[in-house]
Write an enzyme that holds these catalytic residues in place. Structure first.
Site, PDB file in Angstrom:
ATOM      1  N   ASP A  33       0.818  -1.222   0.000  1.00  0.00           N
ATOM      2  CA  ASP A  33       0.000   0.000   0.000  1.00  0.00           C
ATOM      3  C   ASP A  33       0.850   1.269   0.000  1.00  0.00           C
ATOM      4  O   ASP A  33       0.665   2.155   0.838  1.00  0.00           O
ATOM      5  CB  ASP A  33      -0.947   0.016   1.212  1.00  0.00           C
ATOM      6  CG  ASP A  33      -1.718  -1.268   1.379  1.00  0.00           C
ATOM      7  OD1 ASP A  33      -2.075  -1.870   0.353  1.00  0.00           O
ATOM      8  OD2 ASP A  33      -1.953  -1.684   2.525  1.00  0.00           O
ATOM      9  N   GLU A 209     -11.255   0.674  -3.689  1.00  0.00           N
ATOM     10  CA  GLU A 209     -10.698   1.115  -2.404  1.00  0.00           C
ATOM     11  C   GLU A 209      -9.425   1.910  -2.670  1.00  0.00           C
ATOM     12  O   GLU A 209      -9.099   2.243  -3.812  1.00  0.00           O
ATOM     13  CB  GLU A 209     -10.411  -0.099  -1.508  1.00  0.00           C
ATOM     14  CG  GLU A 209      -9.500  -1.124  -2.155  1.00  0.00           C
ATOM     15  CD  GLU A 209      -9.359  -2.410  -1.360  1.00  0.00           C
ATOM     16  OE1 GLU A 209      -9.635  -2.389  -0.151  1.00  0.00           O
ATOM     17  OE2 GLU A 209      -8.968  -3.428  -1.950  1.00  0.00           O
TER      18      GLU A 209
END
Length: 566
Positions: A33, A209
């Site tokens: 991420d 997301e």
């Protein structure tokens, strides 16, 4: 798959260009991420840490090629309390940004994640430098995860800031990934204000997301992660003339994905963030994974890679490289090297560790359980709870960053009970680990045992092996792809003796840790990667200490299978 579209902007350098080359992944081992930020000539990467501390791992670079670890941002309990969080809970998808002379860090602290609900605490903290000191956390919207901050402070911008996050919907029959929400963030007041806007509900890939927002040439670009976190993962882009939307997705499809080509070295490519260099080049940071076999175990977890980005004539970002349009490449042309490279900021001290790569599990270091070993330069661990505990483990570890590696440590420990243990561990989570440890046995005295936890099922494939004397013992953990093995140094024989059989290292992976059913519900998730480290347990409650010295990790880079940082 992304279509090949003519692009404008800085061309990809020819093979004889003298620029340096970015070798992917740039951050090996568990670094998912990535949030990529440039402040002046300095680049910073922030990555997720889940249940590991310190929270949010930071790196610094001046050229996108060489990255120096800065340790973690969230180093105190007032910033992050992970006591009791589930496996793969904790810190998800941080976003690092900069405005008003301050670094802004927004992150999710996930307290539950299986079943229908996601219990999430989202926070914003600020600091004058990436190494802190960080302000007290300000809670923000918690009905979703993956928050990010966008500061519209560039030329022609409004000067306002905006918080983005995914809304999670637990109700049966509804898409749980209910869309990307946006609300104004008052930087001076450190609070949200104004209406909430639903700006994007995703593409046909679904599971939208990880939002990040950018502004370029009068357009607002929304970069999202879609397709889930596994083999179908992708980076998608949508844009709007207004920050509040509506946002239209790129008609060419995802900007980046590995899906559909199992031959690519970098799989699971997705969850990206963009950065512009001082010379006007653009790059995408994204996560990726390297399976041991096609669609096999990714024991190193999800790593960070960089791709070169060009812009089409009609204003869409494109990843182009030697892996093909929209595909993650192993080698990427770097931007021109800066005229002068300065040293990285000094990492913030944490736990007295010998380097910034060491982490603890759910428990910040303090002298009640972790301290320097007397005069040895090592660590003393006071025995804590078992390796199945989510509360007070005494465990210090570092990421496994190579598929072939060796980790050694010398342990000094005098147990008098089978409930007192200390040794070397190959760890994924509280339900998946391999552990070589010294303990005590009524029939043999001090002994060495090998324990395995396989999705919560405990076994001992080796031991008890009597260990003569009471002095220190050298232990070794070796990894060779899908196999791992333990050994101990026998002073009498002047050689290494194996402890038990070779073990399946592939079980210490996201793929094996993730367990679902036919209805699409999951009883456990795997979002991290394998760690190697040392630990001590005292299930009597007496906190017997164990000393660990000469901790050594050595990995074989293997250019064809392991890239990036050493």
């Amino acid at each position: 798959m992304t279509a090949a579209v003519p692009a404008t902007g800085n061309p990809v350098p020819a093979p004889d260009d003298r620029r340096a080359v970015i070798r992917n992944p740039v951050l090996t081992g568990f670094h998912p991420d990535p949030s990529l930020l440039r402040v002046g000539p300095d680049y910073y990467l922030a990555t997720s840490t889940f249940e590991w501390l310190p929270g949010v791992t930071l790196h610094h670079s001046r050229d996108l090629v060489h990255w120096e670890p800065l340790g973690g941002a969230l180093t105190e309990e007032r910033l992050l309390d992970l006591t009791g969080v589930p496996d793969s809970g904790g810190v998800w998808a941080p976003c690092l940004s900069y405005a008003d002379g301050l670094f802004h860090l927004v992150y999710s602290d996930v307290k539950s994640l299986t079943g229908a609900y996601k219990d999430v605490h989202n926070h914003v903290v600020t600091a004058p430098a990436p190494t802190g000191p960080w302000s007290d956390p300000v809670p923000v919207a918690g009905h979703g995860f993956d928050p990010s901050l966008f500061h519209d402070t560039g030329p022609g911008g409004s000067g306002r800031s905006w918080l983005l996050w995914l809304e999670w919907d637990h109700r049966p029959g509804n898409d749980p990934f209910a869309g990307i929400l946006l609300q104004e963030w008052d930087r001076a007041g450190r609070r949200l204000r104004g209406p909430v806007h639903r700006i994007f509900t995703g593409t046909a890939l679904g599971r939208t997301e990880g939002p990040h927002l950018y502004r370029r040439d009068g357009w607002y670009y929304l970069v999202t992660a879609e397709g889930g976190t596994s083999w179908e993962h992708a980076v998608t882009v949508a844009r709007s003339r207004k920050v509040t939307g509506p946002y239209a997705p790129d008609p060419a499809g995802p900007m980046l994905t590995s899906h559909g080509d199992d031959g690519l070295a970098l799989q699971k490519a997705g969850h990206g963030s963009l950065v512009e260099t001082p010379d006007g080049d653009w790059y995408l940071a994204h996560l990726a994974a390297r399976p041991l076999t096609p669609r096999g175990a990714c024991v190193l977890g999800r790593e960070t890679a960089l791709q070169h980005v060009r812009w089409t004539a009609d204003g869409w970002p494109r990843v182009t490289g030697d892996a093909g349009p929209g595909r993650p490449a192993r080698r990427v042309p770097a931007p021109p090297a800066p005229a002068e490279v300065t040293a990285a900021p000094r990492p913030a001290p944490y736990g007295g560790f010998p380097g910034a790569e060491w982490m603890t599990l759910r428990r910040h270091p303090d002298p009640t359980w972790l301290s320097p070993a007397d005069g040895s330069g090592g660590l003393r661990l006071r025995g804590g709870e078992s390796l199945s505990s989510r509360h007070r483990q005494s465990l210090v570890a570092r990421r496994q960053r190579h598929t072939r590696f060796r980790f050694e440590a010398t342990v000094s420990f005098a147990p008098d009970s089978p409930r007192r243990m200390a040794g070397v561990v190959h760890f994924y989570n509280t339900r998946l680990w391999h552990y070589a440890h010294l303990t005590s046995d009524a029939g043999h005295g001090r002994v060495l045992r090998l324990a395995v936890c396989d999705r919560g099922r405990y076994s001992e494939p080796a031991g008890p092996v009597p260990v003569p004397g009471e002095g220190p013992l050298r232990l070794r953990l070796s990894g060779r792809g899908a196999e791992a093995s333990f050994a101990w140094w026998d002073d009498a024989a002047r050689g290494w003796r194996p402890l038990g059989p070779a073990l399946d290292a592939g079980r210490l992976s996201d793929e094996y840790a993730t367990v679902g059913d036919a209805d699409g519900h999951f009883s456990s998730w795997g979002f991290t990667g394998a760690f190697v480290g040392v630990c001590a347990q005292d299930l009597t409650g007496g906190r017997l200490g164990a000393d660990f010295t000469d901790l050594e990790y050595e990995g074989d880079p293997q250019p064809d299978t392991d890239g990036g940082a050493p």
